[in-house]
Design a protein around this motif. Sequence first.
Motif, PDB file in Angstrom:
ATOM      1  N   ALA A  84       0.800  -1.222   0.000  1.00  0.00           N
ATOM      2  CA  ALA A  84       0.000   0.000   0.000  1.00  0.00           C
ATOM      3  C   ALA A  84       0.832   1.270   0.000  1.00  0.00           C
ATOM      4  N   LEU A  85       2.060   1.203   0.454  1.00  0.00           N
ATOM      5  CA  LEU A  85       2.894   2.409   0.560  1.00  0.00           C
ATOM      6  C   LEU A  85       4.305   2.117   0.096  1.00  0.00           C
ATOM      7  N   THR A  86       4.918   3.076  -0.573  1.00  0.00           N
ATOM      8  CA  THR A  86       6.334   2.897  -0.889  1.00  0.00           C
ATOM      9  C   THR A  86       7.149   3.283   0.357  1.00  0.00           C
ATOM     10  N   ASP A  87       8.432   2.952   0.364  1.00  0.00           N
ATOM     11  CA  ASP A  87       9.285   3.315   1.498  1.00  0.00           C
ATOM     12  C   ASP A  87       9.290   4.829   1.709  1.00  0.00           C
ATOM     13  N   MET A  88       9.374   5.556   0.597  1.00  0.00           N
ATOM     14  CA  MET A  88       9.422   7.008   0.707  1.00  0.00           C
ATOM     15  C   MET A  88       8.114   7.574   1.245  1.00  0.00           C
ATOM     16  N   GLU A  89       6.995   6.962   0.829  1.00  0.00           N
ATOM     17  CA  GLU A  89       5.691   7.432   1.326  1.00  0.00           C
ATOM     18  C   GLU A  89       5.547   7.174   2.819  1.00  0.00           C
ATOM     19  N   LEU A  90       6.102   6.060   3.252  1.00  0.00           N
ATOM     20  CA  LEU A  90       6.039   5.727   4.678  1.00  0.00           C
ATOM     21  C   LEU A  90       6.816   6.768   5.489  1.00  0.00           C
ATOM     22  N   LEU A  91       7.986   7.118   4.998  1.00  0.00           N
ATOM     23  CA  LEU A  91       8.802   8.124   5.675  1.00  0.00           C
ATOM     24  C   LEU A  91       8.106   9.488   5.627  1.00  0.00           C
ATOM     25  N   ALA A  92       7.575   9.840   4.453  1.00  0.00           N
ATOM     26  CA  ALA A  92       6.934  11.154   4.300  1.00  0.00           C
ATOM     27  C   ALA A  92       5.688  11.258   5.179  1.00  0.00           C
ATOM     28  N   THR A  93       4.949  10.150   5.292  1.00  0.00           N
ATOM     29  CA  THR A  93       3.728  10.186   6.087  1.00  0.00           C
ATOM     30  C   THR A  93       4.070  10.327   7.580  1.00  0.00           C
ATOM     31  N   SER A  94       5.062   9.561   8.029  1.00  0.00           N
ATOM     32  CA  SER A  94       5.461   9.660   9.446  1.00  0.00           C
ATOM     33  C   SER A  94       5.910  11.082   9.745  1.00  0.00           C
ATOM     34  N   ASN A  95       6.685  11.620   8.822  1.00  0.00           N
ATOM     35  CA  ASN A  95       7.203  12.975   8.976  1.00  0.00           C
ATOM     36  C   ASN A  95       6.068  13.999   9.007  1.00  0.00           C
ATOM     37  N   LEU A  96       5.116  13.853   8.079  1.00  0.00           N
ATOM     38  CA  LEU A  96       3.989  14.799   8.020  1.00  0.00           C
ATOM     39  C   LEU A  96       3.208  14.771   9.328  1.00  0.00           C
TER      40      LEU A  96
END
Length: 419
Positions: free
Chosen positions: A244-256
């Motif tokens: 459901a999420l790419t590695d970068m999306e996971l990082l960006a979402t946690s960060n957001l």
Amino acid sequence: MNEVQETQASPTGNFDVFLPLRSQGALENPFAIYSLLRSVRPVMKMPTEGYDGAGVWFVTRYEDVHSILRDPHFSVDRMRAQVIRDNFERLPSFLQQAAQNVRSMLTMDPPDHTRVRKLVNKAFTPKRVEALRHHIERIVEDLLGEIEPGQPFDVIDAVAAPLPAIVIAELLGVPAEDHRQFKSWAAEIVASIGQPTLQGNRPGVSPAAEKLFEYLGKIIAERRQEPREDLISAMVLAQEENDALTDMELLATSNLILLAGHETTTNLIGNGLLALLREPDELDRLRNDLSLLPTAIEELLRYDGPVQSTVRIASEDTEIGGHEIIEGSLVLVGIGAANHDPAVFEDPERLDLGRDPNPHLAFGFGAHFCLGAQLARLEGEIALRAILERFPNLKLRIDTPKYRPNPVLRGLESLPVSQ
Ligand code: HEM
């Protein structure tokens, strides 16, 4: 040619679209400026000296703000804005990353936005948020318990800043004891929002953003090894189970979530309490009837909200209020201005804790409506109730506490009070 001359010779010019909102007077009271703009130039082309690409607009009428926020022809993908593409090298590095590499749902259009938001939304259902009530009450009691009885204190430092940082850390699954550390990274990063000033900035690297990404990356890797009952683990699981999420999306979402979740809530509590202390009749009204708290929170969000504007980009030629807005134009959407529009709010400069209806746009509107709205409301309500109950004689120690020099994310540097 030295560096300064090179910058001056740049074909994209040097300008700061927020200039009219940066003076001390405007930081203290931007609403007077919004009101003037709304009556004389409600859809205003911002001066961008030396730059003649698709421009930057500022809209201040409720009707326009509301319609842009729900219009799918306005994108949140920053790279669609010509002014951003043309000046990319000169943007602060955190904004470069947010626009291009570490893109979160905030800067994604459908279908990516829909996919990522759906996943994260599960953590923020009203039921899940309400389940945090007692826990938040305990954190607030602990924080207030540390204030020395009878002594003056700073509301921001004592409660408004640590509360949301602790709550969001626990929800995400980052160690709550690190909250001071990521609070300070976040403050540095957030200061660069509202700074898309193209005055020959040299991008440089933002050490805070790098450290925060590195810190979150480490926690994501740990949760991959050993999942826990937290949001990062849930996202890792979703990633592994159904891609459901790419590695970068996971990082960006946690960060957001880490960033969006605390500075704003700090400012709801800080700006809100300042407004109450400046309006003693309304404060008494609330003290005498705490059941007003839910409408009071909505009114405080309208009256002096933490997010004063957001950004949209015209994805095709369009028209707003008789002005042609060409594809690639960047529109600063005046949320704070809309919330003081007399066409929608009667006597908008008056604080009315019982205001109803109150269709403010402090949490945005449409597809990107704030994911944490329920959590922010709950934290604001619990903190204000506890402060009012514990300190019946709370007074401001200075008449004009200073706002941070940020025209987008509006909040106080400190709020000194006596008990
Ligand atoms: C009083 C506090 C808060 C205010 C005023 C606020 C305001 C906003 C606004 C105006 C937007 C929409 C931006 C846009 O349309 O461009 C937004 C989006 C968002 N907010 Fe908040 N926020 C607050 C607290 C929180 C909290 C506590 C969290 C998380 C725990 C949070 C997470 C988010 C996220 C993830 C988005 C992006 C949603 C999307 O793009 O679909 N916010 N917020």
